[in-house]
Design a protein around this motif. Structure first.
Motif, PDB file in Angstrom:
ATOM      1  N   ARG A  72      -5.743  -7.148  10.468  1.00 41.21           N
ATOM      2  CA  ARG A  72      -6.739  -6.048  10.550  1.00 41.21           C
ATOM      3  C   ARG A  72      -6.387  -4.762   9.688  1.00 41.21           C
ATOM      4  O   ARG A  72      -7.116  -3.897   9.328  1.00 41.21           O
ATOM      5  CB  ARG A  72      -7.289  -5.421  12.071  1.00 41.21           C
ATOM      6  CG  ARG A  72      -6.253  -4.473  12.922  1.00 41.21           C
ATOM      7  CD  ARG A  72      -6.654  -3.967  13.959  1.00 41.21           C
ATOM      8  NE  ARG A  72      -6.033  -3.020  14.520  1.00 41.21           N
ATOM      9  CZ  ARG A  72      -5.965  -1.646  14.456  1.00 41.21           C
ATOM     10  NH1 ARG A  72      -6.866  -1.254  13.676  1.00 41.21           N
ATOM     11  NH2 ARG A  72      -5.194  -0.950  15.070  1.00 41.21           N
ATOM     12  N   TRP A  73      -4.934  -4.628   9.691  1.00 39.91           N
ATOM     13  CA  TRP A  73      -4.430  -3.520   8.810  1.00 39.91           C
ATOM     14  C   TRP A  73      -4.339  -3.695   7.412  1.00 39.91           C
ATOM     15  O   TRP A  73      -4.164  -4.486   7.003  1.00 39.91           O
ATOM     16  CB  TRP A  73      -2.823  -3.214   9.487  1.00 39.91           C
ATOM     17  CG  TRP A  73      -2.832  -2.762  10.730  1.00 39.91           C
ATOM     18  CD1 TRP A  73      -2.495  -3.492  11.892  1.00 39.91           C
ATOM     19  CD2 TRP A  73      -2.889  -1.446  11.284  1.00 39.91           C
ATOM     20  NE1 TRP A  73      -2.418  -2.657  13.129  1.00 39.91           N
ATOM     21  CE2 TRP A  73      -2.774  -1.336  12.565  1.00 39.91           C
ATOM     22  CE3 TRP A  73      -3.326  -0.398  10.674  1.00 39.91           C
ATOM     23  CZ2 TRP A  73      -3.080  -0.222  13.396  1.00 39.91           C
ATOM     24  CZ3 TRP A  73      -3.552   0.989  11.330  1.00 39.91           C
ATOM     25  CH2 TRP A  73      -3.351   0.924  12.856  1.00 39.91           C
ATOM     26  N   LEU A  74      -4.661  -2.634   6.706  1.00 39.57           N
ATOM     27  CA  LEU A  74      -4.595  -2.653   5.424  1.00 39.57           C
ATOM     28  C   LEU A  74      -3.124  -2.109   5.089  1.00 39.57           C
ATOM     29  O   LEU A  74      -2.531  -1.293   6.068  1.00 39.57           O
ATOM     30  CB  LEU A  74      -5.536  -1.490   4.738  1.00 39.57           C
ATOM     31  CG  LEU A  74      -7.101  -2.110   4.882  1.00 39.57           C
ATOM     32  CD1 LEU A  74      -8.063  -1.096   4.334  1.00 39.57           C
ATOM     33  CD2 LEU A  74      -7.229  -3.361   4.181  1.00 39.57           C
ATOM     34  N   LYS A  76      -0.714   0.512   2.397  1.00 40.90           N
ATOM     35  CA  LYS A  76      -0.410   1.280   1.304  1.00 40.90           C
ATOM     36  C   LYS A  76       1.232   1.239   0.985  1.00 40.90           C
ATOM     37  O   LYS A  76       1.948   1.698   2.195  1.00 40.90           O
ATOM     38  CB  LYS A  76      -0.819   2.853   1.520  1.00 40.90           C
ATOM     39  CG  LYS A  76      -0.588   3.634   0.030  1.00 40.90           C
ATOM     40  CD  LYS A  76      -1.284   4.721   0.450  1.00 40.90           C
ATOM     41  CE  LYS A  76      -0.979   5.613  -0.986  1.00 40.90           C
ATOM     42  NZ  LYS A  76      -1.594   6.915  -0.674  1.00 40.90           N
ATOM     43  N   ARG A 114      -5.245  -6.654   0.787  1.00 43.69           N
ATOM     44  CA  ARG A 114      -5.107  -5.811   1.632  1.00 43.69           C
ATOM     45  C   ARG A 114      -4.144  -4.688   1.289  1.00 43.69           C
ATOM     46  O   ARG A 114      -3.934  -3.754   2.253  1.00 43.69           O
ATOM     47  CB  ARG A 114      -4.539  -6.352   3.098  1.00 43.69           C
ATOM     48  CG  ARG A 114      -5.281  -7.595   3.741  1.00 43.69           C
ATOM     49  CD  ARG A 114      -4.531  -8.341   4.767  1.00 43.69           C
ATOM     50  NE  ARG A 114      -3.809  -7.461   5.818  1.00 43.69           N
ATOM     51  CZ  ARG A 114      -2.951  -7.971   6.714  1.00 43.69           C
ATOM     52  NH1 ARG A 114      -2.487  -9.015   6.531  1.00 43.69           N
ATOM     53  NH2 ARG A 114      -2.387  -7.012   7.550  1.00 43.69           N
ATOM     54  N   ARG A 146      -2.892   1.188   7.167  1.00 44.15           N
ATOM     55  CA  ARG A 146      -4.151   2.158   7.125  1.00 44.15           C
ATOM     56  C   ARG A 146      -5.367   1.461   7.482  1.00 44.15           C
ATOM     57  O   ARG A 146      -5.111   0.158   7.543  1.00 44.15           O
ATOM     58  CB  ARG A 146      -4.370   2.163   5.529  1.00 44.15           C
ATOM     59  CG  ARG A 146      -3.184   3.209   4.767  1.00 44.15           C
ATOM     60  CD  ARG A 146      -3.335   4.706   5.296  1.00 44.15           C
ATOM     61  NE  ARG A 146      -2.731   5.677   4.544  1.00 44.15           N
ATOM     62  CZ  ARG A 146      -1.321   5.996   4.903  1.00 44.15           C
ATOM     63  NH1 ARG A 146      -1.028   5.560   5.833  1.00 44.15           N
ATOM     64  NH2 ARG A 146      -0.757   7.048   4.221  1.00 44.15           N
ATOM     65  N   GLU A 147      -6.385   2.081   7.914  1.00 46.44           N
ATOM     66  CA  GLU A 147      -7.599   1.444   8.407  1.00 46.44           C
ATOM     67  C   GLU A 147      -8.522   1.387   7.342  1.00 46.44           C
ATOM     68  O   GLU A 147      -9.253   0.645   7.633  1.00 46.44           O
ATOM     69  CB  GLU A 147      -7.942   2.195   9.467  1.00 46.44           C
ATOM     70  CG  GLU A 147      -6.930   2.080  10.579  1.00 46.44           C
ATOM     71  CD  GLU A 147      -7.574   2.932  12.210  1.00 46.44           C
ATOM     72  OE1 GLU A 147      -8.659   3.402  11.898  1.00 46.44           O
ATOM     73  OE2 GLU A 147      -7.146   2.628  13.104  1.00 46.44           O
ATOM     74  N   GLU A 148      -8.335   2.236   6.340  1.00 46.57           N
ATOM     75  CA  GLU A 148      -9.336   2.007   5.058  1.00 46.57           C
ATOM     76  C   GLU A 148      -8.496   2.250   3.699  1.00 46.57           C
ATOM     77  O   GLU A 148      -7.526   2.905   4.134  1.00 46.57           O
ATOM     78  CB  GLU A 148     -10.612   2.825   5.097  1.00 46.57           C
ATOM     79  CG  GLU A 148     -10.061   4.339   5.548  1.00 46.57           C
ATOM     80  CD  GLU A 148     -11.333   5.092   5.998  1.00 46.57           C
ATOM     81  OE1 GLU A 148     -11.281   6.503   5.207  1.00 46.57           O
ATOM     82  OE2 GLU A 148     -11.909   4.788   6.616  1.00 46.57           O
ATOM     83  N   PHE A 149      -9.082   1.764   2.791  1.00 46.98           N
ATOM     84  CA  PHE A 149      -8.458   2.197   1.481  1.00 46.98           C
ATOM     85  C   PHE A 149      -8.600   3.644   1.095  1.00 46.98           C
ATOM     86  O   PHE A 149      -9.578   4.504   1.689  1.00 46.98           O
ATOM     87  CB  PHE A 149      -9.254   1.264   0.510  1.00 46.98           C
ATOM     88  CG  PHE A 149      -8.857   0.041   0.439  1.00 46.98           C
ATOM     89  CD1 PHE A 149      -7.832  -0.727  -0.100  1.00 46.98           C
ATOM     90  CD2 PHE A 149      -9.872  -1.122   0.921  1.00 46.98           C
ATOM     91  CE1 PHE A 149      -7.554  -2.098  -0.106  1.00 46.98           C
ATOM     92  CE2 PHE A 149      -9.844  -2.165   0.927  1.00 46.98           C
ATOM     93  CZ  PHE A 149      -8.422  -2.690   0.358  1.00 46.98           C
ATOM     94  N   ASP A 150      -7.727   4.179   0.409  1.00 41.46           N
ATOM     95  CA  ASP A 150      -7.722   5.644   0.064  1.00 41.46           C
ATOM     96  C   ASP A 150      -7.972   5.661  -1.562  1.00 41.46           C
ATOM     97  O   ASP A 150      -8.030   4.721  -2.111  1.00 41.46           O
ATOM     98  CB  ASP A 150      -6.552   6.421   0.473  1.00 41.46           C
ATOM     99  CG  ASP A 150      -5.086   5.941  -0.154  1.00 41.46           C
ATOM    100  OD1 ASP A 150      -5.356   5.300  -1.282  1.00 41.46           O
ATOM    101  OD2 ASP A 150      -4.209   6.538   0.111  1.00 41.46           O
ATOM    102  N   ARG A 155      -8.989  -1.369  -6.229  1.00 40.05           N
ATOM    103  CA  ARG A 155      -9.649  -2.648  -5.580  1.00 40.05           C
ATOM    104  C   ARG A 155     -10.312  -3.439  -6.526  1.00 40.05           C
ATOM    105  O   ARG A 155     -10.593  -3.408  -7.676  1.00 40.05           O
ATOM    106  CB  ARG A 155     -10.920  -2.166  -4.534  1.00 40.05           C
ATOM    107  CG  ARG A 155     -10.421  -1.506  -3.392  1.00 40.05           C
ATOM    108  CD  ARG A 155     -11.366  -0.899  -2.512  1.00 40.05           C
ATOM    109  NE  ARG A 155     -11.211   0.588  -2.590  1.00 40.05           N
ATOM    110  CZ  ARG A 155     -12.149   1.542  -2.002  1.00 40.05           C
ATOM    111  NH1 ARG A 155     -13.172   0.929  -1.234  1.00 40.05           N
ATOM    112  NH2 ARG A 155     -11.923   2.765  -1.998  1.00 40.05           N
TER     113      ARG A 155
END
Length: 155
Positions: A72-74, A76, A114, A146-150, A155
């Motif tokens: 579930r984790w992204l 960075k 991811r 991270r929970e979402e891309f920054d 991408r």
């Protein structure tokens, strides 16, 4: 003199060796805290190098296993440098370090979609340490969950 030590009751002395780390009383499996404490998120490099050391590979092995178990984790991957040369050279080196970690994680089965990298060069130095210690600590990659891309994510 040593006779005074014999008065310590070893049966009632608490075993603090296995006590939870301050601030992390209840570490949930799959949590960011578990990753930071039980796996480790920093990988260090030799001066002027983006080559992974044996110690770095051991950390990356643990990271890959944890990341495969917690999809579930992204991720960075932030590269840093504090090496001889220009700011541009340090930025390029920090990016190569981040790429080396990403490539190793992918080779160990972590989905590359991811992950994203960012090379900071000398922008984010470790502070509050003597010059030599700081230089060593600045030659690093930090793997952040991270929970979402920054905005830095490609991408």
């Amino acid at each position: 003199m040593l006779a005074g030590c014999s008065s310590v009751d070893t049966l009632t002395t608490p075993d603090v060796t296995n006590a939870a780390a301050a601030g992390f009383v209840d570490i949930r499996p799959g949590s960011e805290e578990e990753f930071m404490i039980n796996v480790g998120r920093r990988i260090f490099f030799d001066r002027g190098s983006a080559e992974l050391t044996e110690t770095a590979r051991m950390t990356i092995d643990k990271q890959a296993a944890w990341l495969r178990a917690n999809p579930r984790w992204l991720v960075k991957i932030q590269g840093h440098a504090d090496d001889p040369g220009s700011e541009a050279a340090n930025k390029a080196l920090s990016t190569k370090r981040a790429e080396a970690v990403r490539d190793a994680l992918v080779a160990l089965g972590v989905d590359g979609k991811r992950m994203w990298i960012k090379g900071y060069g000398i922008e984010r130095p470790v502070t509050d340490c003597d010059e030599l210690t700081c230089h060593v600590q600045n030659r690093r990659v930090v793997v952040n969950l991270r929970e979402e891309f920054d905005e830095a994510a490609r991408r």
